[in-house]
Design a protein around this motif. Structure first.
Motif: not given
Length: 562
Positions: A310-332
């Motif tokens: 198939r041209l569509l594969l569905v066997d990975q998910v997307k999850m976020y561990s953290d956010g981003i630096f500019i708003n202070g939500t990236a985890k450091i």
């Protein structure tokens, strides 16, 4: 004992050698032949034969004639360069070109008060009922200390009743009005959702109209699902995005995220059913951080598919561990020097570390791996810890950490050790020039200087990929390839490593290196055909090289002459 055979069987047995020969000859016949070409990875070859969407021959033009039949289409490439089709491992192709996300466009460089004319123009052109959605503001501008009003006060004056949600370019911040907050049930006393922050004015303690990460995602989902004609707008946007990808030689896309509660999966399914897909796409269903696991797993079980035909594969998910630096939500690992959310000095988690371990173990049982957003060094470490847990439980799945903008030296060798791909986006000038001065206020000079360092991870032998995160960065793979070399001591060592990062390495990350990622007999006929050999060009010239044709499974999905 003698057996008596029917006459038809006797006849078939007599004819079988000839029938077999004819069948073997037919199997050699190509549907398409590309000739008079320069083929990447094959110095002595100038022709490719394709049958049923797969490569059946790579070699000299004199030998490819054995595969030519009456109906074979022969394309003279006039010495153009045939490369493996590019694989964009992280591309928001669905969202980036869709008007379903809103057509109220602000000015990225405008101050809070300078945005007022743009907001008024949006108000004038908006429908009188329903949500208004838009994008394009700078977080530091709307939250500047010298602003006379809060963002909420400004937007409420122009939109007193109609609910409005405006997305900052990174999609990690939303600017909303009181009508939107009311519909979402958000007050100054509301608990913050997992993975999100609700900002308040420091002096009054009242809401200021800015929501970070998952707090904003929740409102955006409400707005998106309220749209009339949502399906058609989404479908048109998807077609626009796929057309843009094909024009840049991209034959496989790792989807940035599939918000399945917004009906996006239905759109993709329809595109596949209609035969409108011009790229192979690994859909990555979004893991909703504030929702319980059981119902999400139940849905994921119904759509999981590892069928590589198939041209569509569905066997990975997307999850976020953290956010981003500019708003202070990236985890450091060490506190921020300065942040918009002083109550979270180390940033936040979308999914807590222990939760992520449980998620990866449960997903593995359903046949899913994960593509994990991890920007800060804390999020990178926590994500690697979760993958290590999954590995110890027996998982053999391909895992990827994407963005990886800050990595502690102790965690660098863990990518190779745990067989984890590091996926980078380098398609902007500031990355190529290693100009991250914007981060110094948040991280200080030392940590800022350590950002976006591809080479140490590459040098360990870990799998490294490049992607666009379109439309955050340029969709053009050639820009990413050029920039990764231009980066010098923080980038990739040469053009060949960069090409691998946009082809075979990305195929490994997606778990499909057996079907694409290189020009190899037996693999899918996925090609990007270029006007020049980029291995012989300067990095600036690489970025300017024209894509002449894009081929997916033997079908021409883009041709510059059409």
């Amino acid at each position: 004992m003698n057996k008596i055979y029917p006459l038809a069987i006797i006849a078939s047995l007599i004819m079988s050698p000839y029938t077999l020969a004819a069948e073997l000859n037919q199997n050699k016949q190509a549907d398409m032949i590309f000739t008079n070409a320069k083929i990447y990875g094959h110095d002595n070859a100038n022709a490719i034969a394709v049958r049923d969407g797969n490569i059946i021959f790579v070699g000299k033009a004199a030998d490819v004639n054995a595969y030519r039949a009456k109906n074979t289409e022969v394309i003279d490439l006039e010495q153009a360069i045939v490369m493996p089709g590019f694989i964009d491992n992280h591309n928001h192709v669905f969202e980036a070109a869709s008007e379903a996300g809103g057509n109220c466009e602000l000015d990225m460089d405008a101050s809070l008060e300078e945005q007022i004319p743009y907001l008024k123009a949006c108000s004038k052109n908006a429908k009188s009922d329903g949500w208004l959605m838009g994008y394009g503001f700078s977080l530091d501008a709307v939250l500047a200390d010298d602003n006379r009003y809060t963002p909420l006060e400004v937007i409420d004056r122009i939109f007193p009743t109609q609910p409005v949600v405006l997305m900052e370019q990174t999609s990690h911040s939303m600017w909303v009005n009181s009508a939107a907050l009311k519909l979402a049930g958000i007050t100054k006393n509301s608990p913050e959702p997992q993975g999100g922050k609700i900002l308040k004015d420091e002096e009054s303690g009242e809401l200021n109209g800015i929501l970070f990460d998952n707090a904003g995602d929740i409102i955006m989902e409400m707005a998106w699902n309220s749209l009339e004609n949502q399906f058609n707008q989404s479908y048109d946007g998807l077609m626009n995005g796929l057309e843009e990808a094909a024009a840049h030689g991209i034959t496989t896309i790792g989807d940035g995220r599939l918000y399945w509660k917004r009906g996006w999966y239905d759109v993709w399914q329809q595109a596949e059913k209609d035969g409108d897909l011009t790229a192979r796409v690994s859909l990555r269903p979004w893991i909703y951080p504030a929702d319980s696991m059981a119902p999400q797993l139940a849905f994921l079980k119904t759509i999981q598919s590892s069928d590589k035909s198939r041209l569509l594969l569905v066997d990975q998910v997307k999850m976020y561990s953290d956010g981003i630096f500019i708003n202070g939500t990236a985890k450091i690992l060490a506190p921020y020097d300065d942040t918009y959310i002083p109550d979270e000095p180390f940033g936040i988690n979308y999914i807590e570390p222990k939760q992520m371990q449980g998620w990866l173990a449960a997903l593995d049982k359903l046949g899913y791996s994960a593509h994990i957003h991890a920007i800060g060094d804390g999020a990178v470490r926590e994500s690697l810890n979760a993958i290590e847990y999954a590995r110890n439980q027996g998982s053999k799945k391909p895992y990827t950490l994407t963005h990886v903008e800050l990595v502690n030296p102790k965690d660098v060798p863990r990518f190779e050790k745990l067989d984890v791909t590091a996926d980078f986006q380098v398609g902007s000038d500031y990355v190529a020039e290693h100009d991250h001065q914007w981060a110094e206020a948040f991280l200080g000079k030392a940590r800022t200087h350590s950002m976006m360092n591809l080479k140490p991870i590459f040098d360990t032998g870990a799998n490294v990929t490049l992607s666009s995160d379109w439309n955050v960065h340029d969709i053009n793979p050639l820009v990413g390839i050029a920039n990764s070399i231009k980066m010098g001591e923080t980038g990739l060592p040469n053009v060949y490593a960069a090409i691998d990062a946009y082809t075979i390495n990305a195929a490994d990350s997606l778990g499909i290196s057996d079907i694409t990622g290189s020009i190899t007999v037996g693999k899918s006929a996925d090609f990007a055909i270029l006007e020049q050999d980029i291995t012989r060009l300067s990095h600036d010239a690489i970025a300017r090289t024209q894509i002449l044709m894009t081929v997916l499974q033997g079908n021409i999905v883009f041709d510059t002459e059409e």
